[in-house]
Design a protein around this motif. Structure first.
Motif: not given
Lengths: 302, 403
Positions: B220-234, B245-253, B300-303
């Motif tokens: 969870m922490r690995d994947t959601m870390g990046f989803m949070l970054l995609l959602a503009g959070a830290d 918002k991060a969960i929605e990001q993942l759900e849409s994927g 290294v991902p841009e995020e």
């Protein structure tokens, strides 16, 4: 009944045997002890704890402990959240059962009536996959259906098939995997039923002007019903609860209830919801079996 | 029509045997129901106690002085191997006279937790002196009070050589309960035989040519870390709103079919054979893959990069704490750490190992995935630590999102 059954037997030789049978009564109960203990330990006890944990207060945690508070809302919440996954599991299991029946019936028929001296070899061939692990066999399906594998590449080179055809990680792969893994459970009971059938009954049906189709529908199929019932139950029940096939061959949109329960128990630590789902699963399956056995009317056949 | 006289069907044993007619089935079901009425009182007794422990409620004794032995549970392929031997570990045994039993029975944090939770929650020994678990799980064990406090007098090398950025995580400020074994990065890997370069999670989650050909990790922490970054959070500090918002990001994927699977280590095979073109991946795995398959690239991902560590812990009721400390101290000698890092390819938490590496394998001295420099580390984030109830909520949200 055999002719022997009609032979008059002297009463004095039978009676003592019966008496002896009555005297063996306590021994019978003693012999039941291991089975009863086993059932109590590995069936009754886990079922009770499972039922209890499905009624835990959902705010419980490992740190503070879980309380059994009759919180039945666990069930409504679990169903509200996971009903589509339940439905999907039963749908996939049903599809796999139909595939197994369509493939298994001709196979069992062939083994029972047409195999001749190859009969034993064919039976061994049906059972042989059990000598390797379930997991390994499912993994080989992954290899077979791979995007860059032989099957997909060959199919997509055909004119009518789209170039980006995909089999792995689709519902097709999950149902195929289920059907493959549970096929022997369909074939063996069917074979057991068909094998007992007297082929002369079919000859008699023919003599009475039944067409082969009619003969099959009115003689073979009714006589095979116990096998069909047993086979479909043996296929459907484990397939509905299976999680390996979806785990390896499916995608996030093909999740089955087994995967959800596993995920909730081990990853999310949501014991209450996971138990509620497990209990619901058990109850639904038992009800379905009751209705099915009643409708199929095997009792009539006994 | 005369009915055909039906012969008695023979069913396989244990099935709907002929004796088990519907009536008797109903009867036994009713009996089971009757049993059900009797069990409510039994059910009520089925709650569980809290399983938290403290140094007072769960005392451990140390038999290290009389028993020169140690049992260590680690992840597979996480120590240097030469043929059937474990060179650094065998040197430790020779040096210290301590007999080490090395088990690779940790495959998954949650799974291992499930294996030991009943014993540790009840203050029973788990027959292991060192276990190696990832930060968040180690944090959970610290909170539950299931670990023994380490004596830093026995860990001079750790005090001296532990790299700066791992010295005081928020769940164990003074490293009282944990010593990092190896660290690693979570980033992106792709197979260049099957796709154009992939540089960011944005691309991974949206590029049409990658549809159904990417995988993310089940952690969870690995994947959601990046989803949070995609959602503009830290990921180190975020609100519940950000989380949604991060969960929605993942759900849409998931619902668009972009994401093919959620995996553990098993992404390695899929990436190798091209079923997955690109995926979220752990650095050490990818370096190991590259030896066999030159088409695999790690980026290294841009995020940003997720940084995590696996930690050596001494559970309650482990009888050889001093021996365990001797081993931890041994692996913080720079030479030993370098020998280990040259084999496992994960981020080395030991200062001075980089210099020692020059004698062992000069080609690895500048490998940023083993000895990352400041600039590299600046991109790395760690997931914020969560309390028990938030973690459970987030884990549940995550399970629901991934299907």
């Amino acid at each position: 009944m055999t002719a022997l059954g009609h032979l008059p037997t002297p009463a004095n030789t039978v009676a003592p045997e019966r008496d002896e049978g009555h005297r063996r009564g306590p021994a019978g109960y003693l012999l039941m002890i291991p089975g009863t203990v086993w059932l109590a330990l590995f069936f009754v006890l886990p079922t009770v704890t499972l039922a209890a944990s499905s009624l835990y207060d959902p705010s419980g945690s490992l740190l503070n402990g879980y309380q059994m508070t009759w919180h039945w809302q666990n069930y409504t919440e679990a169903l509200r959240e996971y009903a589509p996954i339940f439905l999907r599991s039963f749908l996939y299991a049903f599809a796999a059962t139909v595939v197994c029946l369509l493939l298994g019936f001709p196979l069992a028929y062939a083994i029972a009536f047409k195999a001749g001296r190859w009969k034993n070899l064919m039976l061994v061939a049906v059972i042989a996959p059990f000598f390797t692990s379930f997991l390994v066999r499912t993994l080989s399906w992954k290899f077979l259906l791979s995007d860059n594998g032989f099957i997909v590449q060959t199919l997509s080179s055909l004119p009518a098939v789209p170039d980006d055809l995909r089999l792995l990680a689709t519902p097709f792969a999950v149902i195929t995997g289920l059907a493959y893994n549970f096929l022997p459970f369909m074939v063996l009971p069917l074979y057991a039923s068909l094998e007992k059938m007297d082929p002369r009954l079919l000859e008699a049906a023919g003599d009475l002007y039944a067409s082969p189709v009619n003969g099959f529908l009115r003689v073979t199929l009714p006589l095979a019903m116990p096998g069909v019932v047993a086979g479909t139950l043996l296929t459907f029940i484990p397939a509905a609860g299976d999680f390996i096939n979806d785990e390896l061959l499916g995608n996030p949109r093909t999740r089955m209830i087994g995967n959800t329960i596993q995920q909730l128990f081990l990853q999310a630590g949501d014991v209450a919801t996971a138990s509620a789902l497990s209990v619901t699963m058990m109850v639904v399956i038992v009800l379905m079996v009751l209705v099915y056995v009643r409708k199929a009317g095997t009792e009539d056949l006994v | 029509m005369p009915r055909i006289r039906r012969t008695r069907p023979v069913l396989p044993p244990g099935l709907v045997a002929s004796e088990l007619s519907r009536r008797s089935f109903m009867r036994s079901a009713a009996a089971a129901g009757g049993l059900g009425i009797g069990v409510p009182s039994l059910l009520s007794a089925c709650g569980t106690e809290g399983t938290g422990q403290t140094a007072e409620t769960c005392k451990s004794t140390d038999r290290s002085s009389s028993e020169k032995e140690l049992v260590w549970s680690n992840w597979p392929e996480y120590i240097d191997v030469k043929g059937k031997q474990l060179p650094t570990l065998e040197d430790f045994e020779k040096e210290s006279g301590i007999d080490v039993t090395y088990n690779t029975d940790v495959n998954d944090n949650n799974e291992f937790f499930a294996k030991v939770q009943n014993q540790l929650g009840d203050c029973q020994p788990v027959n292991r002196d060192i276990i190696v678990l990832t930060d968040w799980m180690a944090a959970r064990m610290v909170k539950l009070g299931w670990l023994q406090k380490l004596d830093h007098a026995n860990l001079p090398n750790v005090d001296q050589n532990l790299v700066q950025n791992l010295q005081g995580p928020d769940w164990d400020r003074k490293r009282d309960y944990s010593v990092p074994w190896q660290s690693g990065f979570t980033g992106i890997a792709y197979n260049k035989k099957y796709t154009k370069p992939v540089g960011s999670f944005e691309e991974l989650m949206t590029r049409p040519d990658l549809k159904g050909r990417i995988s993310l990790l089940k952690e969870m922490r690995d994947t959601m870390g990046f989803m949070l970054l995609l959602a503009g959070a830290d990921p180190t500090d975020f609100s519940d709103n950000d989380w949604q918002k991060a969960i929605e990001q993942l759900e849409s994927g998931v619902s668009s079919g972009q994401i093919r699977r959620f995996t553990g280590n098993d992404y390695v095979d899929d990436l190798n054979n091209g079923d997955i073109a690109a995926c979220e991946a752990w650095s050490g795995d990818v370096i190991a893959m590259q030896y066999d398959n030159p088409d695999i690239e790690w980026v290294v991902p841009e995020e940003g990069l997720a940084l995590w560590s696996d930690n050596m812990l001494v559970p309650n009721k482990a009888y050889h704490k001093t021996n365990a400390e001797a081993l931890m101290n041994y692996y913080y000698e720079p030479e030993t750490a370098a020998r280990l890092a040259a084999w496992v390819n994960y981020v080395c938490p030991v200062q001075g190992a980089k210099e020692a590496m020059e004698k062992i394998d000069p080609s690895l001295v500048d490998a940023p995935l083993i000895f990352p420099d400041e600039a590299f580390l600046a991109k790395a984030f760690s997931f914020k630590s969560l309390d028990e109830s938030t973690a459970k909520q987030y884990d549940t949200d995550f399970s629901q999102a991934i299907g």
